[in-house]
Design a protein around this motif. Structure first.
Motif, short mmCIF file in Angstrom:
data_model
loop_
_atom_site.label_atom_id
_atom_site.label_comp_id
_atom_site.label_asym_id
_atom_site.label_seq_id
_atom_site.Cartn_x
_atom_site.Cartn_y
_atom_site.Cartn_z
N LYS A 215 -4.48 33.17 37.58
CA LYS A 215 -3.00 31.74 37.85
C LYS A 215 -2.98 31.26 36.69
O LYS A 215 -2.20 30.91 36.88
N ASP A 216 -4.03 30.79 35.85
CA ASP A 216 -3.62 30.07 34.73
C ASP A 216 -3.46 30.35 33.71
O ASP A 216 -3.47 29.84 33.25
N GLY A 217 -3.94 32.05 34.20
CA GLY A 217 -3.75 33.05 32.44
C GLY A 217 -5.04 32.17 31.33
O GLY A 217 -4.90 32.47 29.77
N THR A 218 -6.03 31.65 31.87
CA THR A 218 -7.20 30.87 30.23
C THR A 218 -8.07 32.59 30.03
O THR A 218 -7.92 33.22 30.98
N THR A 219 -7.80 32.43 28.96
CA THR A 219 -8.49 33.86 27.77
C THR A 219 -10.06 33.25 28.57
O THR A 219 -10.81 32.02 28.30
N ILE A 220 -11.17 34.66 29.29
CA ILE A 220 -12.48 34.31 29.33
C ILE A 220 -12.97 35.37 27.88
O ILE A 220 -12.99 36.55 28.58
N VAL A 221 -13.97 34.27 27.54
CA VAL A 221 -14.81 35.41 27.09
C VAL A 221 -16.69 35.60 27.64
O VAL A 221 -16.80 34.32 27.96
N MET A 222 -17.33 36.77 28.03
CA MET A 222 -17.91 36.06 28.92
C MET A 222 -19.63 37.27 28.61
O MET A 222 -19.47 38.66 28.94
N VAL A 223 -20.88 36.39 28.70
CA VAL A 223 -21.61 37.67 28.49
C VAL A 223 -22.28 37.54 29.35
O VAL A 223 -22.73 37.10 30.89
N THR A 224 -23.07 39.24 29.87
CA THR A 224 -23.77 39.72 31.08
C THR A 224 -24.61 40.76 30.99
O THR A 224 -24.07 41.28 29.94
N HIS A 225 -25.23 40.85 32.09
CA HIS A 225 -26.46 41.45 32.03
C HIS A 225 -26.01 43.01 32.83
O HIS A 225 -26.37 43.38 33.58
N ALA B 282 -6.68 39.13 22.65
CA ALA B 282 -5.68 38.53 23.07
C ALA B 282 -5.70 37.29 24.48
O ALA B 282 -6.88 37.71 24.87
N LYS B 283 -4.31 36.27 23.87
CA LYS B 283 -3.91 35.33 25.21
C LYS B 283 -3.71 35.77 26.47
O LYS B 283 -3.95 36.88 26.82
N GLY B 284 -5.52 35.76 27.16
CA GLY B 284 -4.88 35.78 28.97
C GLY B 284 -5.31 37.22 29.03
O GLY B 284 -5.87 37.49 30.24
N GLU B 285 -6.44 37.36 28.03
CA GLU B 285 -7.36 38.79 28.54
C GLU B 285 -9.05 37.60 28.82
O GLU B 285 -8.87 37.19 28.22
N PHE B 286 -10.07 39.09 29.57
CA PHE B 286 -10.59 39.07 30.13
C PHE B 286 -11.45 39.53 29.59
O PHE B 286 -11.52 40.80 29.98
N LEU B 287 -13.04 39.33 28.73
CA LEU B 287 -13.77 40.32 28.13
C LEU B 287 -14.92 40.12 27.83
O LEU B 287 -15.36 38.74 28.25
N SER B 288 -15.93 41.27 28.44
CA SER B 288 -17.48 41.25 28.96
C SER B 288 -18.17 41.67 27.56
O SER B 288 -17.47 41.86 26.93
N ILE B 289 -18.79 40.70 27.34
CA ILE B 289 -19.64 41.49 26.54
C ILE B 289 -20.96 41.67 27.33
O ILE B 289 -21.65 40.85 27.51
N GLU C 90 -23.69 45.19 35.63
CA GLU C 90 -22.70 45.46 34.61
C GLU C 90 -21.58 45.55 35.65
O GLU C 90 -19.87 46.27 35.96
N ASN C 91 -21.84 45.12 37.37
CA ASN C 91 -21.05 45.11 38.26
C ASN C 91 -19.68 44.33 37.80
O ASN C 91 -18.63 44.50 37.99
N MET C 92 -20.09 43.37 37.15
CA MET C 92 -19.03 42.14 36.91
C MET C 92 -18.34 42.65 35.81
O MET C 92 -17.02 41.84 36.27
N ALA C 93 -19.11 43.12 34.72
CA ALA C 93 -18.36 43.34 33.45
C ALA C 93 -17.43 44.39 33.89
O ALA C 93 -16.11 44.41 33.09
N HIS C 94 -17.31 45.18 34.92
CA HIS C 94 -16.00 46.63 34.86
C HIS C 94 -14.89 45.71 35.45
O HIS C 94 -14.24 45.73 36.06
N LYS C 95 -15.45 44.76 36.32
CA LYS C 95 -14.26 44.03 36.89
C LYS C 95 -13.31 42.92 36.35
O LYS C 95 -12.32 42.15 36.18
N THR C 96 -13.59 42.80 34.33
CA THR C 96 -12.80 42.11 33.72
C THR C 96 -12.18 43.27 33.32
O THR C 96 -12.51 44.31 32.99
N HIS C 97 -11.24 42.88 31.61
CA HIS C 97 -10.58 43.85 31.61
C HIS C 97 -10.66 45.01 30.17
O HIS C 97 -10.06 45.89 30.17
N ARG C 98 -11.74 43.83 29.78
CA ARG C 98 -12.60 45.13 28.50
C ARG C 98 -13.64 44.21 28.49
O ARG C 98 -14.19 43.66 28.62
#
Ligand code: ADP
Ligand code: ADP
Length: 221
Positions: free
Chosen positions: A190-200, A29-36, A202-210
């Motif tokens: 603040k800016d409502g930027t949609t972000i998709v982040m690949v990470t290894h 979704a718009k404004g979502e912060f997702l990690s993979i 877990e701590n970073m991933a758990h800060k994201t929405h999904r």
């Protein structure tokens, strides 16, 4: 904002065929912060490259910001990428013989923006990542965390709706990684930027929405 339907990706050469992704479907979704997350080789970079229109799927449908992308030619794809998407990589990909400000201006060179506006926008982007005091430095004169902040400034200078980040904290210690994560979370909130982040991480991933997990080219949750 991003819609992937039944994505399959096969890498083919004369001798080998690799199924890198198999029926992956994802709506962001718009404004979502997702990690993979997922083990090495499971298809994370391939998926991010498909979202970033750097690579095409073998099968399936990719829509970015309500645009179906399959009908776009290479030039249109490049323009679309330049306008809508910002990229951040684990290894920064800065140009070492350009000063920080010039690195950040790079994405604007392909736009209808005057030199003066370019400088102003790049200066603003650098202020946003807290690097106003480093604009004349060269990348080799910066720490890893500072380099990544320059890369973020370069990613946001054109005000993209979407940021795609491939292990943005992968080369950083946890303090610097947290700083980078804080900047990404601010851009998202603040800016409502949609972000998709690949990470290894877990701590970073758990800060994201999904969190989406991949295993062997398939989604596991
Ligand atoms: P991850 O980012 O999760 O480590 P990748 O998306 O890089 O995984 O790779 C997924 C699979 O696709 C791996 O098995 C890898 O070997 C294969 N692969 C990636 N890029 C290519 C390529 N250009 N040619 C052939 N196989 C590739
Ligand atoms: P790694 O995760 O192995 O460090 P990178 O983060 O350096 O890989 O790059 C991830 C992917 O993005 C690679 O497939 C690479 O080819 C591609 N890529 C790297 N830099 C750029 C760029 N400036 N523009 C477009 N694609 C890039």
């Amino acid at each position: 904002m991003i819609s992937l339907q039944n994505i399959e990706k096969v890498y083919r050469t004369d001798t080998v065929e690799t199924l890198a992704l198999s029926s992956v479907s994802l709506d962001i979704a718009k404004g979502e912060f997702l990690s993979i997350m997922g083990p090495s080789g499971c298809g994370k970079s391939t998926l991010l490259n498909i979202m970033g229109l750097l690579d095409a799927p073998t099968k399936g449908d990719v829509r970015i910001a309500d645009q179906r992308t399959e009908s776009l030619n290479d030039k249109q794809l490049a323009q679309f990428r330049n306008k809508k998407l910002g990229f951040i990589f684990q290894s920064y990909h800065l140009i070492n013989d350009l000063q920080v400000l010039d690195n950040v201006e790079l994405p604007l060179l392909y736009r209808d923006v005057t030199a003066k506006e370019r400088k102003q926008l790049a200066t603003e982007a650098l202020a946003k990542v807290g690097l106003s005091n480093r604009i004349k430095h060269f990348p080799t004169q910066l720490s890893g965390g500072q380099k990544q902040r320059v890369a973020i400034a370069r990613a946001i200078v054109g005000r993209p709706e979407i940021i795609l980040a491939d292990e943005p904290t992968g080369n950083l210690d946890s303090a610097m990684g947290n700083e980078i994560m804080d900047i990404l979370m601010q851009l998202n909130q603040k800016d409502g930027t949609t972000i998709v982040m690949v990470t290894h991480d877990e701590n970073m991933a758990h800060k994201t929405h999904r969190l989406v997990r991949l295993f062997d080219g398939s989604q596991v949750q």
